[in-house]
Design a protein around this motif. Structure first.
Motif, short mmCIF file in Angstrom:
data_model
loop_
_atom_site.label_atom_id
_atom_site.label_comp_id
_atom_site.label_asym_id
_atom_site.label_seq_id
_atom_site.Cartn_x
_atom_site.Cartn_y
_atom_site.Cartn_z
N LEU A 110 5.66 -12.20 -52.30
CA LEU A 110 5.15 -13.37 -51.60
C LEU A 110 5.22 -13.10 -50.10
CD1 LEU A 110 4.07 -16.26 -52.03
CD2 LEU A 110 6.40 -17.07 -51.75
N ARG A 149 2.03 -12.78 -55.81
CA ARG A 149 1.11 -11.79 -56.38
C ARG A 149 1.93 -10.63 -56.94
NH1 ARG A 149 -1.22 -10.43 -50.43
NH2 ARG A 149 -1.25 -12.72 -50.48
N ARG A 203 2.25 -25.35 -48.00
CA ARG A 203 1.49 -24.27 -47.37
C ARG A 203 1.96 -22.88 -47.78
NH1 ARG A 203 3.35 -26.33 -41.49
NH2 ARG A 203 5.59 -26.17 -41.77
N THR A 204 2.72 -22.83 -48.87
CA THR A 204 3.19 -21.54 -49.41
C THR A 204 2.24 -21.09 -50.52
OG1 THR A 204 5.50 -22.11 -48.92
CG2 THR A 204 5.11 -20.32 -50.47
N GLU A 205 1.70 -19.91 -50.38
CA GLU A 205 0.72 -19.43 -51.36
C GLU A 205 1.38 -18.98 -52.64
OE1 GLU A 205 -0.60 -15.09 -50.36
OE2 GLU A 205 -0.49 -16.18 -48.47
N GLN A 206 0.59 -18.63 -53.62
CA GLN A 206 1.10 -18.17 -54.90
C GLN A 206 1.54 -16.71 -54.80
OE1 GLN A 206 1.70 -19.85 -57.70
NE2 GLN A 206 0.91 -21.78 -56.88
N ALA A 208 4.84 -17.11 -44.76
CA ALA A 208 3.91 -18.16 -44.33
C ALA A 208 3.64 -18.00 -42.84
CB ALA A 208 4.49 -19.53 -44.62
N ASP A 210 6.80 -19.54 -59.87
CA ASP A 210 7.07 -20.82 -59.21
C ASP A 210 8.45 -20.84 -58.57
OD1 ASP A 210 4.58 -21.79 -59.84
OD2 ASP A 210 5.24 -22.91 -61.61
N ARG A 217 8.16 -18.96 -55.34
CA ARG A 217 7.42 -19.76 -54.35
C ARG A 217 8.31 -20.86 -53.78
NH1 ARG A 217 3.74 -24.27 -55.05
NH2 ARG A 217 2.33 -24.40 -53.25
#
Length: 307
Positions: A236, A304, A299-302, A239, A269, A272
């Motif tokens: 992750l 990868r 505003r935290t993306e998924q 941000a 999750d 995240r």
């Protein structure tokens, strides 16, 4: 219940000044005093997220009494053993465009006091978490965390270890459910970790072969790599935020992880949410509250896969 152990807690004196000039008079324009220490920080953020928690460890002297008073004001439950000698340390953190920290040594902790602390862990059982966080004081044996982990072994207690050096090496065979080494600690343990997510994950797998289960590696900027005991490693990125201050970022990340596990989040999750808690700490004047974590989560993306 989440039990955190901080062997060497502190009074954290945070001051802000426009410029830090060694050898010159520097006037501050903001001063705050907080109960601190890595495990204490974890308990404070857990409580802010609504998780039941109790802080354990040692305090000493008049500064220890002040520490306990400030912690009581937060509402966090605590049970600190009082030492007969020494004083709880005061750590000074000076913010002047960048942060400078002066961390004191703290009191000596006799073996008898460690035994008293270990005995308090006998009440832990199924569903509890034991969090061992922070470096060991100089006079404390390097296998202390390992012995505390052995104390709760076989009782259904889940464990999180956030330390470094021999203290972490000795804890690995005890199969902690989560370890949270920094990149610097990972470098020290495996002889130089590559700075790509895939390279970091590969090095973390070496620690799993030594006994660790899940491994969460903060990247120092709010990003993180998660290497689960089973399943693919995840990355992750940080941000895009402008940090206010770095105090408690990694401890908040640990608290976010505990919240995610308490609510049975999936691995992506959980990563995240933990990362969002760390980001929230960077954007807070001290440690984040629940609203700050939820705002950061938005505003935290998924995550990868690591590549």
């Amino acid at each position: 219940m989440i039990y955190t152990v901080t062997l060497n807690p502190s009074l954290d004196y945070l001051v802000r000044t426009d410029a830090l000039r060694p050898g010159a008079l520097c006037r501050t324009h903001d001063e705050t005093l907080y109960p601190g220490g890595k495990g204490v920080n974890v308990s404070l953020v857990c409580a802010a997220l609504g998780l039941p928690t109790r802080a354990l460890g040692f305090i000493a002297g008049r500064t220890g009494a002040m520490f306990a008073s400030l912690l009581a004001e937060t509402g966090v439950e605590y049970d600190f053993c009082r030492l007969e000698q020494g004083m709880t340390r005061i750590n000074v953190k000076v913010s002047a465009h960048e942060q400078t920290e002066l961390n004191a040594a703290g009191p000596a902790i006799p073996a008898a006091a460690i035994k008293r602390l270990a005995a308090t862990l006998d009440t832990l059982g199924e569903g509890d978490w034991l969090v061992l966080s922070g470096s060991l004081p100089a006079d404390v044996p390097a296998d202390t965390y390992a012995r505390l982990l052995d104390r709760v072994r076989g009782r259904g207690v889940q464990t999180l270890v956030d330390t470094s050096g021999d203290a972490l090496k000795n804890a690995l065979p005890c199969a902690p459910d989560l370890i949270k080494p920094s990149l610097q600690v990972l470098d020290e343990l495996v002889g130089g970790a590559p700075r790509t997510p895939a390279g970091i994950a590969a090095c973390a797998r070496e620690l799993q072969r030594a006994g660790a289960q899940d491994i969460l590696i903060p990247l120092g900027d709010g990003g993180a790599v998660l290497v689960p005991a089973s399943g693919d490693a995840l990355y992750l990125p940080a941000a895009p935020v402008e940090p206010v201050q770095p105090v408690g970022m990694n401890d908040s990340m640990a608290a976010g992880w505990l919240y995610a596990k308490a609510h049975h989040f999936s691995a992506p999750d959980a990563l995240r949410f933990a990362a969002a808690a760390g980001t929230a700490a960077m954007l807070s004047a001290w440690l984040p509250d629940r609203h700050a974590v939820e705002s950061a989560l938005a505003r935290t993306e998924q995550p990868r896969p690591c590549q």
